[in-house]
Each structure stands twice: as C-alpha cells, then as structure tokens.
Motif scaffolding. Structure first.
Motif, PDB file in Angstrom:
ATOM      1  N   GLY A  42      -4.553  30.682   6.499  1.00  0.00           N
ATOM      2  CA  GLY A  42      -4.297  29.287   6.171  1.00  0.00           C
ATOM      3  C   GLY A  42      -4.331  28.381   7.384  1.00  0.00           C
ATOM      4  N   ALA A  43      -4.251  28.979   8.576  1.00  0.00           N
ATOM      5  CA  ALA A  43      -4.213  28.182   9.801  1.00  0.00           C
ATOM      6  C   ALA A  43      -5.461  28.374  10.655  1.00  0.00           C
ATOM      7  N   THR A  44      -6.530  28.863  10.030  1.00  0.00           N
ATOM      8  CA  THR A  44      -7.742  29.169  10.795  1.00  0.00           C
ATOM      9  C   THR A  44      -8.852  28.140  10.600  1.00  0.00           C
ATOM     10  N   GLY A  45      -8.531  27.014   9.973  1.00  0.00           N
ATOM     11  CA  GLY A  45      -9.493  25.933   9.884  1.00  0.00           C
ATOM     12  C   GLY A  45     -10.284  25.844   8.602  1.00  0.00           C
ATOM     13  N   ASP A  46      -9.990  26.705   7.635  1.00  0.00           N
ATOM     14  CA  ASP A  46     -10.690  26.669   6.356  1.00  0.00           C
ATOM     15  C   ASP A  46      -9.825  26.001   5.299  1.00  0.00           C
ATOM     16  N   LEU A  47     -10.461  25.571   4.218  1.00  0.00           N
ATOM     17  CA  LEU A  47      -9.703  25.196   3.021  1.00  0.00           C
ATOM     18  C   LEU A  47      -9.162  26.487   2.426  1.00  0.00           C
ATOM     19  N   THR A  48      -7.854  26.650   2.449  1.00  0.00           N
ATOM     20  CA  THR A  48      -7.247  27.914   2.031  1.00  0.00           C
ATOM     21  C   THR A  48      -6.345  27.682   0.826  1.00  0.00           C
ATOM     22  N   CYS A  49      -6.448  28.580  -0.155  1.00  0.00           N
ATOM     23  CA  CYS A  49      -5.723  28.427  -1.414  1.00  0.00           C
ATOM     24  C   CYS A  49      -4.792  29.612  -1.632  1.00  0.00           C
ATOM     25  N   PHE A  50      -3.537  29.315  -1.947  1.00  0.00           N
ATOM     26  CA  PHE A  50      -2.535  30.334  -2.223  1.00  0.00           C
ATOM     27  C   PHE A  50      -2.091  30.254  -3.681  1.00  0.00           C
ATOM     28  N   SER A  51      -1.607  31.392  -4.172  1.00  0.00           N
ATOM     29  CA  SER A  51      -0.968  31.455  -5.491  1.00  0.00           C
ATOM     30  C   SER A  51       0.488  31.847  -5.301  1.00  0.00           C
ATOM     31  N   PHE A  52       1.370  31.190  -6.040  1.00  0.00           N
ATOM     32  CA  PHE A  52       2.792  31.518  -6.034  1.00  0.00           C
ATOM     33  C   PHE A  52       3.253  31.876  -7.445  1.00  0.00           C
ATOM     34  N   ASP A  53       2.438  32.634  -8.169  1.00  0.00           N
ATOM     35  CA  ASP A  53       2.833  32.992  -9.532  1.00  0.00           C
ATOM     36  C   ASP A  53       3.907  34.080  -9.504  1.00  0.00           C
ATOM     37  N   ALA A  54       4.261  34.568 -10.673  1.00  0.00           N
ATOM     38  CA  ALA A  54       5.472  35.383 -10.811  1.00  0.00           C
ATOM     39  C   ALA A  54       5.474  36.642  -9.957  1.00  0.00           C
ATOM     40  N   ILE A  55       4.311  37.264  -9.752  1.00  0.00           N
ATOM     41  CA  ILE A  55       4.304  38.569  -9.080  1.00  0.00           C
ATOM     42  C   ILE A  55       3.829  38.499  -7.629  1.00  0.00           C
ATOM     43  N   LYS A  56       3.617  37.292  -7.100  1.00  0.00           N
ATOM     44  CA  LYS A  56       3.163  37.180  -5.726  1.00  0.00           C
ATOM     45  C   LYS A  56       4.322  37.428  -4.747  1.00  0.00           C
ATOM     46  N   ALA A  57       3.955  37.675  -3.489  1.00  0.00           N
ATOM     47  CA  ALA A  57       4.972  37.959  -2.468  1.00  0.00           C
ATOM     48  C   ALA A  57       5.941  36.794  -2.321  1.00  0.00           C
ATOM     49  N   LEU A  58       5.447  35.584  -2.489  1.00  0.00           N
ATOM     50  CA  LEU A  58       6.285  34.399  -2.581  1.00  0.00           C
ATOM     51  C   LEU A  58       6.036  33.788  -3.945  1.00  0.00           C
ATOM     52  N   THR A  59       7.065  33.727  -4.763  1.00  0.00           N
ATOM     53  CA  THR A  59       6.887  33.199  -6.121  1.00  0.00           C
ATOM     54  C   THR A  59       7.629  31.890  -6.305  1.00  0.00           C
ATOM     55  N   CYS A  60       7.020  30.996  -7.070  1.00  0.00           N
ATOM     56  CA  CYS A  60       7.690  29.787  -7.564  1.00  0.00           C
ATOM     57  C   CYS A  60       7.930  29.901  -9.071  1.00  0.00           C
ATOM     58  N   GLY A  61       7.718  31.088  -9.640  1.00  0.00           N
ATOM     59  CA  GLY A  61       7.628  31.243 -11.084  1.00  0.00           C
ATOM     60  C   GLY A  61       6.180  31.042 -11.473  1.00  0.00           C
ATOM     61  N   ASP A  62       5.639  29.900 -11.102  1.00  0.00           N
ATOM     62  CA  ASP A  62       4.209  29.621 -11.126  1.00  0.00           C
ATOM     63  C   ASP A  62       3.976  28.494 -10.142  1.00  0.00           C
ATOM     64  N   GLY A  63       2.855  28.551  -9.444  1.00  0.00           N
ATOM     65  CA  GLY A  63       2.573  27.511  -8.468  1.00  0.00           C
ATOM     66  C   GLY A  63       1.439  27.924  -7.560  1.00  0.00           C
TER      67      GLY A  63
END
Length: 399
Positions: free
Chosen positions: A175-196
């Motif tokens: 995410g910090a290497t200069g590209d457009l970077t996309c993350f998921s924060f859904d229920a089973i991700k390492a960092l969850t927002c419930g969904d996000g």
C-alpha cells in the motif's frame, strides 16, 4: 477478552476474530446517532494512513467497491483491457466488468500462486489500461522489472491486496509502494470491519475522485458535511461509503493488529513445519517473514485432490479450493482464452483451515488427517488403476 464465534478449529476454513473491545466501540458509535459516513470513518482513515505510512487512505464499503473505484480513478473506461490472473476471487473480475472494461486473464507462478512481472508484460496489448496483480494469500509481488515499462505506456497498477493488509514489500508495507492499492476488511480478513475496504490513492487528485465517487458523485469537504445546504452532483458515483459502525470495529482491530500479525505468522509456521514431511504435499510459499498470511494453501497431485477434499470434508476438516478459475466461469467466458497451466495447477490446489482462533493442536489435527487421507486415497487410486477391468470379463475366453 476474546469473543468466540462458532464453528471453530478445523471445522471452519476461516472465521472472524474479535478482541472484545469492538462491542464497546459499536455502542459508542450507536450512541452518537451518526451511522453513515462520519467522524469515526475519518478517524479510521487517518489511522490507516499512519499505519501504512502514506499521505491518505479512502475507506469504502467493501473490497470490491475499492477495486471498482480504483479502476475508475486510474482512468479505466469501456473498451479498455485490464490484465488479471484467472486464479482470484470473482470480485476482482466483477470490478473490472463494472467499469465496462474487459479482463485479460493470465497465469500465475505455481510456487506462489501470484502473477509475475513476466506474466503481465506478455499480456499487454494496445488496449491495456491497467494491470491488477492479486496478492494471493497475502504475499507481496515484486514488479520492479515491469514498472518502468508500464509507466512509459501510461498503464496503471491497481493492486488487489484484499489478502495482504499488513504485509511488507521491500522496506514498506503493501500500500505504500506507489500503486493504487485496494484492501478488503470483510468478516474473515486479518483486519475486519464486519465489511469494508479501502483504497490507497497515488495523488491528492485521485483521493478527491475516490471520495466523490463513493458518495454518489457529491463532492463534500469535511467542513461542509452536515451543513444545511443544497448539494451538487459532479459526476458518476455510488453508495460506497464506509459506515461509522463498521469504522468503529475497524479502529479497534487496527489498534490490536500487531497481535494479529503474530498469531497468523505463528499459525502458518506451525502448519509449514507439520506438513513438511508429508508425501505428496507441497506448501505454497508465502514468504512468511514479510507476509501476514491469509491462507495456508497446499498442492496435492491432481488425481488425488478431489477425493482428498471429499474425504476431509466428510471428516469435518473444512478444506476448500480457492478459487475457481474465472476464465472458465459462464459469466466471463466471452473474455476467455486457454490457460492450460492455470487449469493444471487449479486441479492441485487445496486450502486448509486457517484462522487465528486455531491452536497448534488444531494444526496437527489437520496435518494428521491430511496424511491419513492421502495414504488411503493413494492406495485406493493405485488399487483401482491396477485392478482387472470387470466390464470386459464377458469378452474373455472360457478356461
């Protein structure tokens, strides 16, 4: 306190992991009366940016929304092509299709299940507007060999880092290497927002485009939000904001994320050690020293995989196959071209139960079950291959 949700251990392929403070944070957000985009969301964005050491992060409703908006911000339009591996969750391809562009499917490296700079370079056409490397299992991808070539042709890199929050690429976080970077924060991700989800923009201009597009095309500064004035719609937009409630969960998760890094790395290393001596099993390398692992994936011989999968599921070991190849999906078949290497590789993939509530004992239970099942399946397959063909008995001459 940890909130435990069933099912657990080997009976779940993946599951949410909460620390307990999320309940207090949700109550605080509910009491605020602001449930849409609000101060909690903006605080989460600032904290994400600080963690990643980037100027800005734009939080959105889902990882799929993040990919869709990032592609639009990169200038992808109908008629363009986006290069993407076939071995990815279908959300990657649906995000491309949502822009009106065409996916151009490519292979992956069997050792990592990630696409490479060479794969991307070979797939470029005059219509290519972006490439979408997928960081399978959380492993970062080194695209140094192709970056200059892509930049010269004005081709954007849109990283699908849905699996890779917290992982490292060189000396910096993904995410910090200069590209457009996309993350998921859904229920089973390492960092969850419930969904996000979230997008790391490359420029302030892209950040403004992303914020406007996630809010139905309505540009709003923080100072203006909430003012009793008419609004202006300046372009295409979607209801892709991240709610205050989801952001509240994400803030707790982010504050505790160092614990998650340790848990997931330790679990993967335990798996790798337990699986090392099992015949007919190859662990897909995640470069665990630099990765916050999302999965533990192994390769087993293609003639055995389906039977091993069936037997382990019957024994309540929640193995899976991630993911069905997209170029073979009915919805995407019109864009397909043959990928024999991916098709051969897919027949070997088996994903093992992997979530941070698992214990070392759970890992050894899975490994022992896999060892037993492979022995049984191998002997059965051999017996079937060497048994007389009973269907031809009626053709044999009588003795």
């Amino acid at each position: 306190m940890t909130v435990v949700t069933a099912p657990g251990g080997p009976r779940a392929n993946a599951r949410p992991f909460l620390y307990g403070d999320e309940i207090t944070a949700l109550a605080r957000a509910l009491e605020s009366g602001q449930y849409g985009h609000g101060a909690e969301t903006e605080a989460f964005e600032r904290e994400l940016a600080a963690y990643l050491d980037v100027p800005d992060v734009v939080a959105v409703a889902t990882g799929t929304a993040a990919l869709h908006l990032a592609l639009l911000a990169a200038g992808v339009r109908p008629g363009d092509e986006v290069v993407v591996p076939s071995l990815t969750f279908c959300a990657s391809v649906q995000a491309i299709a949502a822009t009106g562009a065409r996916p151009r499917f490519v292979d992956v490296d069997p050792a990592t299940l990630c696409t490479t700079a060479d794969h991307l370079r070979a797939a470029l056409t005059p219509a290519t507007r972006a490439v979408m490397p997928v960081l399978y299992g959380g492993r970062a991808i080194d695209l140094a060999d192709v970056r200059e070539h892509l930049a010269a042709r004005d081709i954007a890199i849109v990283e699908d880092a849905a699996h890779a929050f917290g992982s490292v690429n060189g000396l910096r976080r993904v995410g910090a290497t200069g590209d457009l970077t996309c993350f998921s924060f859904d229920a089973i991700k390492a960092l969850t927002c419930g969904d996000g989800g979230a997008v790391v923009p490359r420029t302030a201009r892209e950040a403004a485009i992303l914020r406007r597009a996630r809010a139905l095309g309505i540009p709003q500064t923080r100072a203006e939000r909430g003012a009793a004035v008419s609004y202006t719609v300046e372009g295409a937009g979607f209801r892709y904001h991240l709610s205050t409630l989801h952001a509240a969960i994400g803030r707790v998760q982010l504050a505790r994320f160092p614990e998650m890094e340790t848990r997931r790395r330790s679990l993967w290393i335990t798996y790798e050690t337990a699986l090392r001596e099992i015949e007919n099993v190859t662990v897909v390398d995640l470069d665990v020293a630099n990765t916050v692992p999302f999965t533990c994936t192994v390769l087993v011989p293609a003639p055995l995989r389906d039977e091993v999968h069936t037997r382990l599921r019957a024994a309540e070991i929640a193995v899976g196959v991630h993911y069905p190849l997209n170029h073979l999906q009915p919805a995407f078949r019109s864009w397909a071209s043959p990928l024999p290497r991916s098709e051969s590789l897919w027949r070997q993939i088996l994903t093992l139960p992997f979530h941070p509530a698992m214990t070392a004992n759970d890992v050894h239970t899975v490994a022992a079950a896999l060892r037993r099942t492979l022995r049984l399946t191998t002997s059965t397959t051999y017996a079937e291959a060497t048994a007389p063909d009973q269907d031809l008995d009626h053709l044999k001459a009588p003795r």
